[in-house]
Design a protein around this motif. Structure first.
Motif, PDB file in Angstrom:
ATOM      1  N   ALA A 245       0.656   2.691  -2.964  1.00 60.89           N
ATOM      2  CA  ALA A 245       0.054   2.882  -2.892  1.00 60.89           C
ATOM      3  C   ALA A 245       0.553   4.190  -1.434  1.00 60.89           C
ATOM      4  O   ALA A 245      -0.300   5.173  -0.899  1.00 60.89           O
ATOM      5  CB  ALA A 245      -1.765   2.390  -2.410  1.00 60.89           C
ATOM      6  N   VAL A 246       0.738   3.651  -0.789  1.00 62.11           N
ATOM      7  CA  VAL A 246       1.200   3.951   1.211  1.00 62.11           C
ATOM      8  C   VAL A 246       2.020   5.286   0.341  1.00 62.11           C
ATOM      9  O   VAL A 246       1.835   6.080   1.024  1.00 62.11           O
ATOM     10  CB  VAL A 246       2.241   3.464   1.200  1.00 62.11           C
ATOM     11  CG1 VAL A 246       2.851   4.283   3.045  1.00 62.11           C
ATOM     12  CG2 VAL A 246       1.583   1.919   2.160  1.00 62.11           C
ATOM     13  N   THR A 247       2.387   5.918  -0.383  1.00 58.41           N
ATOM     14  CA  THR A 247       3.331   6.715  -1.154  1.00 58.41           C
ATOM     15  C   THR A 247       2.269   7.888  -1.123  1.00 58.41           C
ATOM     16  O   THR A 247       2.222   9.493  -1.232  1.00 58.41           O
ATOM     17  CB  THR A 247       4.715   6.872  -1.838  1.00 58.41           C
ATOM     18  OG1 THR A 247       4.938   5.544  -1.759  1.00 58.41           O
ATOM     19  CG2 THR A 247       5.819   7.758  -2.232  1.00 58.41           C
ATOM     20  N   GLU A 248       1.246   7.582  -1.962  1.00 59.06           N
ATOM     21  CA  GLU A 248       0.582   8.337  -2.925  1.00 59.06           C
ATOM     22  C   GLU A 248      -0.570   8.552  -1.699  1.00 59.06           C
ATOM     23  O   GLU A 248      -0.809   9.681  -1.874  1.00 59.06           O
ATOM     24  CB  GLU A 248      -0.861   7.414  -3.530  1.00 59.06           C
ATOM     25  CG  GLU A 248       0.700   7.242  -5.269  1.00 59.06           C
ATOM     26  CD  GLU A 248      -0.415   6.645  -6.071  1.00 59.06           C
ATOM     27  OE1 GLU A 248      -0.398   6.051  -7.067  1.00 59.06           O
ATOM     28  OE2 GLU A 248      -1.689   6.258  -5.951  1.00 59.06           O
ATOM     29  N   PHE A 249      -1.025   7.869  -0.390  1.00 62.36           N
ATOM     30  CA  PHE A 249      -1.329   8.139   0.851  1.00 62.36           C
ATOM     31  C   PHE A 249      -0.976  10.027   1.419  1.00 62.36           C
ATOM     32  O   PHE A 249      -1.795  10.329   1.709  1.00 62.36           O
ATOM     33  CB  PHE A 249      -2.165   6.958   1.207  1.00 62.36           C
ATOM     34  CG  PHE A 249      -2.681   7.616   2.389  1.00 62.36           C
ATOM     35  CD1 PHE A 249      -3.760   7.738   2.698  1.00 62.36           C
ATOM     36  CD2 PHE A 249      -1.566   7.613   3.392  1.00 62.36           C
ATOM     37  CE1 PHE A 249      -4.234   7.866   4.099  1.00 62.36           C
ATOM     38  CE2 PHE A 249      -2.365   7.843   5.088  1.00 62.36           C
ATOM     39  CZ  PHE A 249      -3.501   8.698   4.858  1.00 62.36           C
ATOM     40  N   LYS A 250       0.055   9.081   1.640  1.00 58.12           N
ATOM     41  CA  LYS A 250       1.075  10.702   2.306  1.00 58.12           C
ATOM     42  C   LYS A 250       1.133  11.552   0.993  1.00 58.12           C
ATOM     43  O   LYS A 250       1.506  12.252   1.587  1.00 58.12           O
ATOM     44  CB  LYS A 250       2.397   9.845   2.604  1.00 58.12           C
ATOM     45  CG  LYS A 250       2.756   8.712   3.304  1.00 58.12           C
ATOM     46  CD  LYS A 250       3.873   8.175   4.374  1.00 58.12           C
ATOM     47  CE  LYS A 250       3.741   6.956   5.250  1.00 58.12           C
ATOM     48  NZ  LYS A 250       4.743   6.698   5.569  1.00 58.12           N
ATOM     49  N   ASN A 251       1.068  11.429   0.183  1.00 58.44           N
ATOM     50  CA  ASN A 251       1.028  12.811  -0.952  1.00 58.44           C
ATOM     51  C   ASN A 251      -0.627  13.011  -0.824  1.00 58.44           C
ATOM     52  O   ASN A 251      -0.875  14.297  -1.701  1.00 58.44           O
ATOM     53  CB  ASN A 251       1.814  12.582  -2.096  1.00 58.44           C
ATOM     54  CG  ASN A 251       3.369  12.318  -2.286  1.00 58.44           C
ATOM     55  OD1 ASN A 251       3.370  12.709  -1.560  1.00 58.44           O
ATOM     56  ND2 ASN A 251       3.584  11.055  -2.871  1.00 58.44           N
ATOM     57  N   GLY A 252      -1.085  12.646  -0.058  1.00 56.45           N
ATOM     58  CA  GLY A 252      -2.790  13.099   0.179  1.00 56.45           C
ATOM     59  C   GLY A 252      -3.644  12.945  -1.297  1.00 56.45           C
ATOM     60  O   GLY A 252      -4.990  13.221  -1.184  1.00 56.45           O
ATOM     61  N   LYS A 253      -2.932  11.847  -1.916  1.00 57.20           N
ATOM     62  CA  LYS A 253      -4.723  11.039  -2.606  1.00 57.20           C
ATOM     63  C   LYS A 253      -5.421  10.379  -1.905  1.00 57.20           C
ATOM     64  O   LYS A 253      -5.486   8.700  -1.107  1.00 57.20           O
ATOM     65  CB  LYS A 253      -3.849  10.514  -3.550  1.00 57.20           C
ATOM     66  CG  LYS A 253      -4.250  10.647  -5.525  1.00 57.20           C
ATOM     67  CD  LYS A 253      -3.380   9.771  -6.058  1.00 57.20           C
ATOM     68  CE  LYS A 253      -4.072   9.451  -6.801  1.00 57.20           C
ATOM     69  NZ  LYS A 253      -3.451   8.998  -7.884  1.00 57.20           N
ATOM     70  N   GLU A 254      -6.635  10.550  -1.551  1.00 55.18           N
ATOM     71  CA  GLU A 254      -7.745  10.108  -0.805  1.00 55.18           C
ATOM     72  C   GLU A 254      -7.991   8.773  -1.109  1.00 55.18           C
ATOM     73  O   GLU A 254      -8.185   7.779  -0.474  1.00 55.18           O
ATOM     74  CB  GLU A 254      -9.175  10.698  -0.993  1.00 55.18           C
ATOM     75  CG  GLU A 254      -9.962  10.287  -0.242  1.00 55.18           C
ATOM     76  CD  GLU A 254      -9.657   9.773   1.308  1.00 55.18           C
ATOM     77  OE1 GLU A 254      -9.816   8.817   2.298  1.00 55.18           O
ATOM     78  OE2 GLU A 254      -8.407  10.592   2.292  1.00 55.18           O
ATOM     79  N   LYS A 255      -8.148   8.112  -2.716  1.00 50.54           N
ATOM     80  CA  LYS A 255      -8.452   7.103  -3.300  1.00 50.54           C
ATOM     81  C   LYS A 255      -7.053   5.643  -3.053  1.00 50.54           C
ATOM     82  O   LYS A 255      -7.545   4.514  -2.548  1.00 50.54           O
ATOM     83  CB  LYS A 255      -7.903   6.870  -4.749  1.00 50.54           C
ATOM     84  CG  LYS A 255      -9.558   7.483  -5.338  1.00 50.54           C
ATOM     85  CD  LYS A 255      -9.058   6.971  -7.052  1.00 50.54           C
ATOM     86  CE  LYS A 255     -10.685   7.027  -7.685  1.00 50.54           C
ATOM     87  NZ  LYS A 255     -10.692   7.927  -9.010  1.00 50.54           N
ATOM     88  N   ALA A 256      -6.214   6.412  -3.004  1.00 49.71           N
ATOM     89  CA  ALA A 256      -4.871   5.636  -2.377  1.00 49.71           C
ATOM     90  C   ALA A 256      -5.098   5.122  -0.998  1.00 49.71           C
ATOM     91  O   ALA A 256      -5.420   3.333  -1.149  1.00 49.71           O
ATOM     92  CB  ALA A 256      -3.365   6.770  -1.777  1.00 49.71           C
ATOM     93  N   PHE A 257      -6.288   5.449  -0.101  1.00 45.51           N
ATOM     94  CA  PHE A 257      -6.778   4.504   1.377  1.00 45.51           C
ATOM     95  C   PHE A 257      -7.446   3.615   0.812  1.00 45.51           C
ATOM     96  O   PHE A 257      -7.137   2.705   1.632  1.00 45.51           O
ATOM     97  CB  PHE A 257      -7.243   6.275   2.295  1.00 45.51           C
ATOM     98  CG  PHE A 257      -7.073   5.039   2.923  1.00 45.51           C
ATOM     99  CD1 PHE A 257      -6.510   4.863   4.272  1.00 45.51           C
ATOM    100  CD2 PHE A 257      -9.202   5.181   3.388  1.00 45.51           C
ATOM    101  CE1 PHE A 257      -6.757   3.939   5.315  1.00 45.51           C
ATOM    102  CE2 PHE A 257      -9.271   4.358   5.176  1.00 45.51           C
ATOM    103  CZ  PHE A 257      -8.783   4.676   5.738  1.00 45.51           C
TER     104      PHE A 257
END
Ligand code: ADP
Ligand code: MG
Ligand code: ZN
Length: 472
Positions: free
Chosen positions: A431-443
């Protein structure tokens, strides 16, 4: 030519009493089957005598106070004589000579502004029974005989259908919030008197009376149809208008003549010698005044000033129970706007999920106030407050004890919260990686995980910020 509408209303309202007006039978709503709520008195057995229900007087006076009437200190009953199978005594007990309230005034708001409608009088009377026609048989149901009514008679002061509907809507809200009547379907019925006159004329035209209307929609249609009929008669001499009683037929949207207007003499009114005059002394009147709910206009202003929205105010004023609960919770020190939201959105919403309404459940003001105070003081967050409210509704728990038990008010110090956030971040690499790639949902997923670890305790906004900072 331009014409002006002139309308006067006679409105019958069934009172919310526990028993009928002159006997101890339960009120109309207590009945399940035809002739369930009937005794020798209200079915007109020879020799039975009426006994006045004190509560009816009190509710009629309260209604009079709400409509700014003068209250009669001496009030009497009369017999109105006519024969009809739903009227077992062949007379109706009503008030002709000394009605209980006179000379009132109701301000009515429409798109054209506010106008004062004068109330001629309010009188108490008994309802008649009901005929049920089936095939070639007719049946009579006496459940409704002697159910208490007040009849509110206005002066011919209405000038449009819009004013009539605004007035009726206001009466309905007032009577509901004041515990006078639930005004449910059929418990509020109107006779609509209509005439038209050339604009600017002082003189009234010939009037007709449309009997026994209960739906607002039908009333509006009937007024539109009947006034047009009057205008056509005057303008094009399509017919000669006579003073008469008419009925409105919903299917065709038209009115039809029923009978010539009866006059007072037709009813051979005379005083009812079986009922003593009622004297309302200062002490009794003061007591009724003290119990009287605040007038609806004052209440609406009070709620508005507290920041409650117009839509919410309508909901509050249309239900006696909601207004009472709100006022009691506020009296215990809660903020009115928050309390309105807790009642109308949260509490009502929880009940609705179970297919219930506020009529099916009683929450005490103390219980609700305890929850709201825990939230407002920051002891718990709103989500936890809602969980407690659900447990109160479903299992009747004590809110404070339940809160302790669930640990909703457990405090995490900042270091503990940071520790939890750190562990969530290290346990959710994806999830942290996804967040860093700009995925709002991951936050949202990470935030949800934090709240879960914290068991819903803590201020969500603060935790969000901490999480954001850490992720950066
Ligand atoms: P009645 O005793 O014949 O029923 P009321 O004086 O009690 O007559 O009036 C009954 C209703 O008719 C009242 O609401 C009154 O305002 C209304 N009314 C009287 N005259 C007119 C009129 N010309 N046009 C419309 N309504 C009228
Ligand atoms: Mg009348
Ligand atoms: Zn009875």
């Amino acid at each position: 030519m331009k014409y002006e509408l002139v309308i006067g209303l006679e409105t019958h309202v069934e009172l919310s009493t526990e028993s009928k007006i002159f006997c101890s039978c339960g009120g109309h709503s207590a009945a399940n089957e035809p002739n369930d709520c009937v005794c020798p008195a209200c079915s007109g057995m020879p020799g039975m005598l009426p006994v006045m229900n004190k509560r009816v007087v009190e509710l009629a006076v309260t209604a009079g106070l709400m409509l700014n009437c003068e209250i009669s200190r001496y009030t009497t009953f009369d017999k109105k004589n006519y024969y009809y199978p739903d009227l077992p005594c062949a007379y109706q007990i009503t008030q002709l000579n000394h009605p209980i309230c006179t000379n009132g005034l109701v301000p009515v708001k429409t798109s054209a502004g506010t106008r004062d409608i004068r109330i001629k009088q309010i009188h108490m009377e008994e309802d008649a029974g009901k005929l049920v026609h089936s095939g070639s048989f007719s049946y009579v149901d006496f459940n409704r005989t002697s159910v208490p009514l007040i009849e509110i008679v206005t002066q011919p002061d209405f000038r449009s259908a819009e004013e009539v509907i605004a007035y009726l809507t206001k009466l309905k809200s007032m009577f509901r919030s004041g515990g006078i009547s639930e005004c449910e379907e059929g418990a509020m019925r109107c006779d609509v008197n209509i005439s038209v006159r050339p604009e600017g004329s002082e003189e009234f035209g010939v009037r007709t009376e449309i009997k026994n209307m209960s739906s607002f929609e039908a009333i509006e249609k009937a007024i539109n149809y009947e006034s047009q009929r009057h205008m056509d008669a005057l303008e094009y001499e399509t017919e000669v208008l006579v003073q008469e009683t008419r009925r409105f037929d919903d299917a065709s949207g038209k009115t039809f003549a029923m009978r010539n207007k009866e006059t007072e003499a037709d009813y051979r009114y005379f005083p009812d010698a079986n009922l003593m005059p009622i004297i309302i002394d200062d002490e009794w009147l003061e007591k009724i005044k003290a119990d009287k709910p605040v007038a609806i206009d004052d209440k609406a202003v009070e709620y508005q000033e507290a920041g409650i929205s117009d839509k919410e105010i309508d909901m509050i004023l249309s239900n006696h129970k909601i207004g009472k609960l709100l006022d009691s919770v506020v009296a215990l020190g809660c903020n009115p706007k928050d309390t309105a939201a807790w009642i109308l959105t949260d509490y009502a919403g929880i009940l609705r999920k179970d297919g219930k309404t506020m009529d099916d459940h009683n929450i005490s003001a103390e219980t609700l106030a305890a929850i709201i105070k825990m939230v407002d003081s920051g002891e718990i967050n709103r989500g936890a407050g809602k969980k407690i409210l659900i447990a109160v509704v479903e299992n009747d728990v004590d809110p404070v004890a339940y809160c302790e038990e669930q640990g909703f008010n457990k405090k995490f110090d900042e270091a503990a919260i940071e520790g939890i956030i750190d562990s969530v971040i290290s346990n959710n690499e994806k999830a942290v990686t996804e967040f860093k790639n700009g995925k709002e949902k991951a936050f949202q997923a990470l935030f949800g995980a934090c709240m879960k670890e914290l068991k819903g305790v803590g201020n969500p906004a603060v935790i969000k910020t901490l999480l954001q900072n850490k992720l950066k």
